[in-house]
Design a protein around this motif. Structure first.
Motif, PDB file in Angstrom:
ATOM      1  N   GLU A  77       0.882  -1.170  -0.147  1.00 19.91           N
ATOM      2  CA  GLU A  77      -0.082  -0.070   0.135  1.00 19.91           C
ATOM      3  C   GLU A  77       0.929   1.234   0.154  1.00 19.91           C
ATOM      4  O   GLU A  77       0.619   2.349  -0.661  1.00 19.91           O
ATOM      5  N   GLN A  78       1.852   1.313   0.749  1.00 18.95           N
ATOM      6  CA  GLN A  78       2.892   2.317   0.932  1.00 18.95           C
ATOM      7  C   GLN A  78       3.726   2.728  -0.442  1.00 18.95           C
ATOM      8  O   GLN A  78       3.545   3.821  -1.023  1.00 18.95           O
ATOM      9  N   ALA A  79       3.963   1.435  -0.964  1.00 20.12           N
ATOM     10  CA  ALA A  79       4.679   1.696  -2.305  1.00 20.12           C
ATOM     11  C   ALA A  79       3.652   2.298  -3.428  1.00 20.12           C
ATOM     12  O   ALA A  79       4.118   3.189  -4.272  1.00 20.12           O
ATOM     13  N   LYS A  80       2.550   1.854  -3.564  1.00 21.22           N
ATOM     14  CA  LYS A  80       1.549   2.337  -4.475  1.00 21.22           C
ATOM     15  C   LYS A  80       1.172   3.665  -4.411  1.00 21.22           C
ATOM     16  O   LYS A  80       1.010   4.505  -5.204  1.00 21.22           O
ATOM     17  N   THR A  81       1.033   4.186  -2.893  1.00 22.57           N
ATOM     18  CA  THR A  81       0.849   5.591  -2.665  1.00 22.57           C
ATOM     19  C   THR A  81       1.983   6.325  -3.172  1.00 22.57           C
ATOM     20  O   THR A  81       1.927   7.544  -3.741  1.00 22.57           O
ATOM     21  N   ILE A  82       3.337   5.915  -2.888  1.00 20.06           N
ATOM     22  CA  ILE A  82       4.207   6.745  -3.222  1.00 20.06           C
ATOM     23  C   ILE A  82       4.361   7.042  -4.714  1.00 20.06           C
ATOM     24  O   ILE A  82       4.561   7.942  -5.447  1.00 20.06           O
ATOM     25  N   LEU A  83       4.268   5.852  -5.532  1.00 16.10           N
ATOM     26  CA  LEU A  83       4.541   5.776  -7.042  1.00 16.10           C
ATOM     27  C   LEU A  83       3.452   6.479  -7.711  1.00 16.10           C
ATOM     28  O   LEU A  83       3.345   7.253  -8.669  1.00 16.10           O
ATOM     29  N   GLN A  84       2.222   6.424  -7.146  1.00 13.54           N
ATOM     30  CA  GLN A  84       0.954   7.143  -7.405  1.00 13.54           C
ATOM     31  C   GLN A  84       1.159   8.536  -7.324  1.00 13.54           C
ATOM     32  O   GLN A  84       0.776   9.402  -8.317  1.00 13.54           O
ATOM     33  N   ALA A  85       1.814   8.909  -6.156  1.00 15.67           N
ATOM     34  CA  ALA A  85       1.982  10.574  -6.126  1.00 15.67           C
ATOM     35  C   ALA A  85       3.084  11.075  -6.955  1.00 15.67           C
ATOM     36  O   ALA A  85       3.053  12.307  -7.198  1.00 15.67           O
ATOM     37  N   THR A  86       4.075  10.074  -7.793  1.00 13.65           N
ATOM     38  CA  THR A  86       4.883  10.663  -8.611  1.00 13.65           C
ATOM     39  C   THR A  86       4.366  11.537  -9.666  1.00 13.65           C
ATOM     40  O   THR A  86       4.901  12.407 -10.337  1.00 13.65           O
ATOM     41  N   PHE A  87       2.814  11.084  -9.916  1.00 11.63           N
ATOM     42  CA  PHE A  87       2.490  11.876 -11.275  1.00 11.63           C
ATOM     43  C   PHE A  87       1.882  13.190 -10.841  1.00 11.63           C
ATOM     44  O   PHE A  87       1.357  13.978 -11.519  1.00 11.63           O
ATOM     45  N   ARG A  88       1.758  13.495  -9.454  1.00 16.41           N
ATOM     46  CA  ARG A  88       1.611  14.891  -9.228  1.00 16.41           C
ATOM     47  C   ARG A  88       2.639  15.683  -9.126  1.00 16.41           C
ATOM     48  O   ARG A  88       2.743  16.952  -8.883  1.00 16.41           O
ATOM     49  N   GLY A  89       3.775  14.920  -8.683  1.00 14.08           N
ATOM     50  CA  GLY A  89       4.997  16.039  -8.471  1.00 14.08           C
ATOM     51  C   GLY A  89       5.069  16.516  -6.963  1.00 14.08           C
ATOM     52  O   GLY A  89       4.311  15.916  -6.245  1.00 14.08           O
ATOM     53  N   SER A  90       5.884  17.436  -6.966  1.00 18.20           N
ATOM     54  CA  SER A  90       5.870  18.278  -5.724  1.00 18.20           C
ATOM     55  C   SER A  90       5.112  19.542  -5.721  1.00 18.20           C
ATOM     56  O   SER A  90       5.054  20.231  -6.375  1.00 18.20           O
ATOM     57  N   TYR A 118      15.701  18.103  -9.874  1.00 21.05           N
ATOM     58  CA  TYR A 118      15.158  17.370  -8.840  1.00 21.05           C
ATOM     59  C   TYR A 118      13.427  16.828  -9.331  1.00 21.05           C
ATOM     60  O   TYR A 118      13.142  16.044  -8.488  1.00 21.05           O
ATOM     61  N   GLN A 119      13.100  17.777  -9.892  1.00 17.43           N
ATOM     62  CA  GLN A 119      11.779  17.212 -10.395  1.00 17.43           C
ATOM     63  C   GLN A 119      11.516  16.148 -11.063  1.00 17.43           C
ATOM     64  O   GLN A 119      10.727  15.297 -10.942  1.00 17.43           O
ATOM     65  N   ARG A 120      12.747  16.008 -12.071  1.00 12.13           N
ATOM     66  CA  ARG A 120      12.761  14.487 -12.537  1.00 12.13           C
ATOM     67  C   ARG A 120      13.053  13.373 -11.561  1.00 12.13           C
ATOM     68  O   ARG A 120      12.716  12.383 -11.730  1.00 12.13           O
ATOM     69  N   ALA A 121      13.872  13.612 -10.600  1.00  9.75           N
ATOM     70  CA  ALA A 121      14.356  12.710  -9.584  1.00  9.75           C
ATOM     71  C   ALA A 121      12.983  12.158  -8.752  1.00  9.75           C
ATOM     72  O   ALA A 121      13.041  11.039  -8.708  1.00  9.75           O
ATOM     73  N   LEU A 122      12.153  13.390  -8.418  1.00  7.97           N
ATOM     74  CA  LEU A 122      11.042  13.111  -7.621  1.00  7.97           C
ATOM     75  C   LEU A 122      10.048  11.994  -8.611  1.00  7.97           C
ATOM     76  O   LEU A 122       9.460  10.990  -7.766  1.00  7.97           O
ATOM     77  N   PHE A 123      10.165  12.239  -9.777  1.00  8.54           N
ATOM     78  CA  PHE A 123       9.277  11.285 -10.462  1.00  8.54           C
ATOM     79  C   PHE A 123       9.791   9.954 -10.994  1.00  8.54           C
ATOM     80  O   PHE A 123       9.275   8.837 -10.432  1.00  8.54           O
ATOM     81  N   TRP A 124      11.085   9.979 -11.359  1.00  6.36           N
ATOM     82  CA  TRP A 124      11.702   8.867 -11.914  1.00  6.36           C
ATOM     83  C   TRP A 124      12.546   7.836 -10.890  1.00  6.36           C
ATOM     84  O   TRP A 124      12.526   6.574 -10.836  1.00  6.36           O
ATOM     85  N   VAL A 125      13.038   8.464  -9.755  1.00  6.34           N
ATOM     86  CA  VAL A 125      14.032   7.624  -8.795  1.00  6.34           C
ATOM     87  C   VAL A 125      12.992   6.695  -8.161  1.00  6.34           C
ATOM     88  O   VAL A 125      13.598   5.647  -7.857  1.00  6.34           O
ATOM     89  N   PRO A 126      12.060   7.017  -7.414  1.00  2.55           N
ATOM     90  CA  PRO A 126      11.203   5.966  -6.939  1.00  2.55           C
ATOM     91  C   PRO A 126      10.743   4.781  -7.662  1.00  2.55           C
ATOM     92  O   PRO A 126      10.832   3.631  -7.232  1.00  2.55           O
ATOM     93  N   TRP A 127      10.666   5.253  -8.985  1.00  2.73           N
ATOM     94  CA  TRP A 127      10.307   3.904  -9.847  1.00  2.73           C
ATOM     95  C   TRP A 127      11.276   3.169 -10.069  1.00  2.73           C
ATOM     96  O   TRP A 127      11.095   1.891 -10.274  1.00  2.73           O
ATOM     97  N   ILE A 128      12.638   3.691 -10.425  1.00  4.77           N
ATOM     98  CA  ILE A 128      13.777   2.875 -10.727  1.00  4.77           C
ATOM     99  C   ILE A 128      13.986   2.022  -9.418  1.00  4.77           C
ATOM    100  O   ILE A 128      14.476   1.048  -9.449  1.00  4.77           O
ATOM    101  N   CYS A 129      13.961   2.668  -8.032  1.00  8.10           N
ATOM    102  CA  CYS A 129      14.361   1.925  -6.873  1.00  8.10           C
ATOM    103  C   CYS A 129      13.222   0.868  -6.741  1.00  8.10           C
ATOM    104  O   CYS A 129      13.851  -0.168  -6.206  1.00  8.10           O
ATOM    105  N   ALA A 130      12.346   1.231  -6.923  1.00  4.76           N
ATOM    106  CA  ALA A 130      11.074   0.090  -6.867  1.00  4.76           C
ATOM    107  C   ALA A 130      11.349  -1.219  -7.629  1.00  4.76           C
ATOM    108  O   ALA A 130      11.144  -2.448  -7.141  1.00  4.76           O
ATOM    109  N   TYR A 131      11.846  -0.955  -8.887  1.00  7.36           N
ATOM    110  CA  TYR A 131      11.989  -2.214  -9.799  1.00  7.36           C
ATOM    111  C   TYR A 131      13.538  -2.599 -10.072  1.00  7.36           C
ATOM    112  O   TYR A 131      13.505  -3.318 -10.443  1.00  7.36           O
ATOM    113  N   GLU A 182      23.098   5.541  -6.261  1.00  2.00           N
ATOM    114  CA  GLU A 182      23.418   5.045  -7.510  1.00  2.00           C
ATOM    115  C   GLU A 182      22.501   5.129  -8.524  1.00  2.00           C
ATOM    116  O   GLU A 182      23.159   5.062  -9.605  1.00  2.00           O
ATOM    117  N   VAL A 183      21.276   5.648  -7.983  1.00  2.00           N
ATOM    118  CA  VAL A 183      20.178   5.889  -9.200  1.00  2.00           C
ATOM    119  C   VAL A 183      20.474   7.638  -9.432  1.00  2.00           C
ATOM    120  O   VAL A 183      20.692   7.939 -10.682  1.00  2.00           O
TER     121      VAL A 183
END
Length: 580
Positions: A343-356, A364-377, A384-385
């Motif tokens: 549930e937490q993972a889904k909440t964070i990844l869903q929030a990447t589509f809203r940004g900060s 940093y805007q790109r990092a907020l979107f892409w880095v959680p997805w890359i770390c998750a997969y 390192e990311v």
């Protein structure tokens, strides 16, 4: 700087034990007549300095007196350091932590029975009105506050500085007033809620970090030997070890940070004067601070042991007095998952589509979107990311993969390896993003061409990781497992890898954490087909995607701070330094 320490002595009339130490001669002129605060058994007391400093140990039992004398002696040493160092400049984190002590003290005293809600609402409105006036005041731009703020909060700030034996610069004192004022507003809001019968968890309290302020010590005397490194001091031994042995600079930076804590605790760094009792008392103080067993053993004590062991091996130091001292407490029982829940993972990844909601720089805007997805997969470490550069997106036989290499910045063991790219990441546009950015970094402002990224001790990629952690905890309100918002992905990935039967050897290879004991794991190569097949054993995260993506705008390189021309100092009115 530790002085010879007499044993506790018993007062002839009361039978209570006291401790007395002579003020160092070199500090007597500046210290005599000043008031300082010493905490004994959790109770602060104000002491006026003369030729001596003297405190009651608040006990008639000799065993307790000896234990409290050790703690008081450490406080004496910090007091001498405060006079020796002069005014210091605190970071915003340290200032906020001090304000948090006031917040917790007021809330603990009043929230059980806070009184009338109207009273707290009125105080909150009055503070808001004052804040509105300050915003249009020319003085506010220079952080010079009207006397009323100092009159209201100066005693709180002065008390906090005395308790921590600090003398601060005028700028720091003004920032303390501002943050203490902000904390007063927060506690008024809390008490207004409590007075209405609302005793739900206090989320605001989480914004205050623990107080971690280490007094610096004077630089060691001029070097005596071995190419400028003084083997009679801890810093000299560590510097010589760094020059003569291959370890990452980051590792030595961590060692130095821990040694500074020890030096401040004992008051000197002369290796010949360090005793086993010094090390044991330091370990006990670290435990009392609430540090984890692993942190104490693997970071603090290891740093001291490394330096002293180098002295034993190369400079005839008779013994390593820290050798057998460890934190032997039982590990705490597990309190929950080490990684994000589904549930937490889904909440964070869903929030990447809203940004900060914050106005962040484009990388940093790109990092907020892409880095959680890359770390998750991938389960990669966050730096390192964030330090990854587009030139290391590779493709072979039509299969794309990531090359993780120390050429981009620090990696574990200075190793390089490859990891597969999940099909979902490709669908989201990861490859297109890296190709649009080009050979440079996507998640931090580039360095000038030719910068040796491997030698940087404070890589800009770390700031990107910090921004992501703050976003998860502050904006999304998610309490990360172990208070490590980015590292929790590594645990979550490992859990999924077990659930979906990923090959362990392949997983460990892609995580950059291969076995150090089985030499066979270093044999052969890992083809793109293998890492691709293993990474795609993981299921997709069921998140409702949108077409929004952060900007692909390129940002120009920014030079290192040392390359920038010096800035002209601002001309501001000089303020009197506030002192503990």
């Amino acid at each position: 700087m530790v002085l010879s320490m007499p044993s506790p002595y018993k007062h002839p009339s009361t039978g209570v034990y006291w401790l007395k130490q002579r003020v160092p001669a070199r500090l007597l002129a500046v210290a005599k007549g000043k008031s300082v605060t010493v905490t004994v058994d959790g109770m602060p007391c104000t002491v006026k300095l003369g030729d001596y400093i003297k405190v009651s140990l608040r006990t008639k039992t000799i065993a307790e007196a000896k234990q409290r004398a050790n703690e008081a002696e450490a406080e004496f040493n910090r007091i001498w350091l405060s006079f020796e160092n002069g005014p210091v400049k605190l970071t915003l984190k340290q200032i906020t932590a001090l304000a948090g002590e006031m917040y917790h003290a007021i809330s603990a005293a009043l929230e059980d029975d806070p009184g009338e809600a109207a009273l707290w609402a009125q105080r909150r409105r009055e503070r808001a009105e004052v804040g509105a006036k300050l915003k249009v005041s020319p003085a506010a731009a220079l952080m010079i506050r009207p006397p009323s703020l100092e009159a209201r909060l100066g005693s709180w700030v002065d008390g906090a500085l005395k308790q921590h034996h600090l003398t601060v610069t005028p700028e720091t004192y003004q920032r303390l007033l501002v943050e203490f004022d902000r904390a007063v507003g927060d506690v008024a809001t809390l008490l207004e809620r409590r007075s209405r019968g609302d005793y739900s968890p206090d989320a605001v309290a989480q914004r205050f970090p623990p107080v971690e302020i280490e007094q610096r010590v004077a630089a060691p005397k001029a070097a005596k030997a071995v190419g400028g490194d003084d083997p009679t001091t801890l810093t000299g031994l560590l510097a010589h070890k760094q020059r003569t042995q291959s370890k990452k600079d980051d590792t030595f930076d961590k060692y130095r940070g821990c040694l500074k804590n020890f030096i401040a605790f004992v008051g000197h760094e002369e290796v010949g004067r360090i005793t086993k009792d010094d090390v044991r008392r330091w370990r006990d103080a670290l435990i009392k601070r609430g540090l984890a067993k692993k942190t104490i053993n693997d970071q603090y004590l290891t740093s001291l042991k490394v330096a002293l062991n180098h002295g034993v091996k190369e400079f005839d130091l008779p013994t390593n007095v820290a050798a057998n001292i460890r934190d032997e407490r039982d590990a705490p029982a597990p309190t929950g998952s080490k990684g994000y829940s589904a549930e937490q993972a889904k909440t964070i990844l869903q929030a990447t589509f809203r940004g900060s909601s914050k106005n962040l720089e484009i990388p940093y805007q790109r990092a907020l979107f892409w880095v959680p997805w890359i770390c998750a997969y991938t389960g990669l470490r966050v730096t390192e990311v964030t330090q990854f550069r587009g030139r290391h997106l590779r493709e072979e036989n039509g299969i794309p993969y990531l090359l993780i290499t120390p050429d981009d910045g620090s990696t574990k063991g200075k190793n390089a390896w490859t990891t597969g790219i999940h099909a979902h990441l490709i669908e989201l546009g990861l490859l297109d993003m890296f190709r649009a950015i080009g050979d440079g970094p996507a998640f931090y402002t580039p360095y000038p061409e030719g910068t040796d990224l491997k030698s940087l001790s404070n890589h800009r990629a770390k700031s990107a990781g910090d921004k992501i952690a703050d976003w998860v905890t502050d904006e999304l309100g998610i309490a990360a497992p172990g208070d490590r918002p980015s590292h929790a992905w590594r645990h979550a990935f490992t859990t999924l890898s077990r659930t979906y039967k990923m090959d362990k050897e392949a997983r460990d290879y892609m995580l950059g954490s291969r076995s150090q004991t089985d030499a066979r794991e270093g044999y052969g190569d890992w083809s793109p087909e293998v890492v691709d097949a293993e990474i795609n054993k993981l299921p997709r995260f069921d998140v409702e995607a949108s077409d929004w993506r952060p900007s692909l705008e390129l940002v120009p390189p920014r030079p290192l701070k040392s390359d920038l021309p010096p800035r002209r100092p601002l001309r501001v009115r000089k303020l009197r330094a506030k002192s503990a």
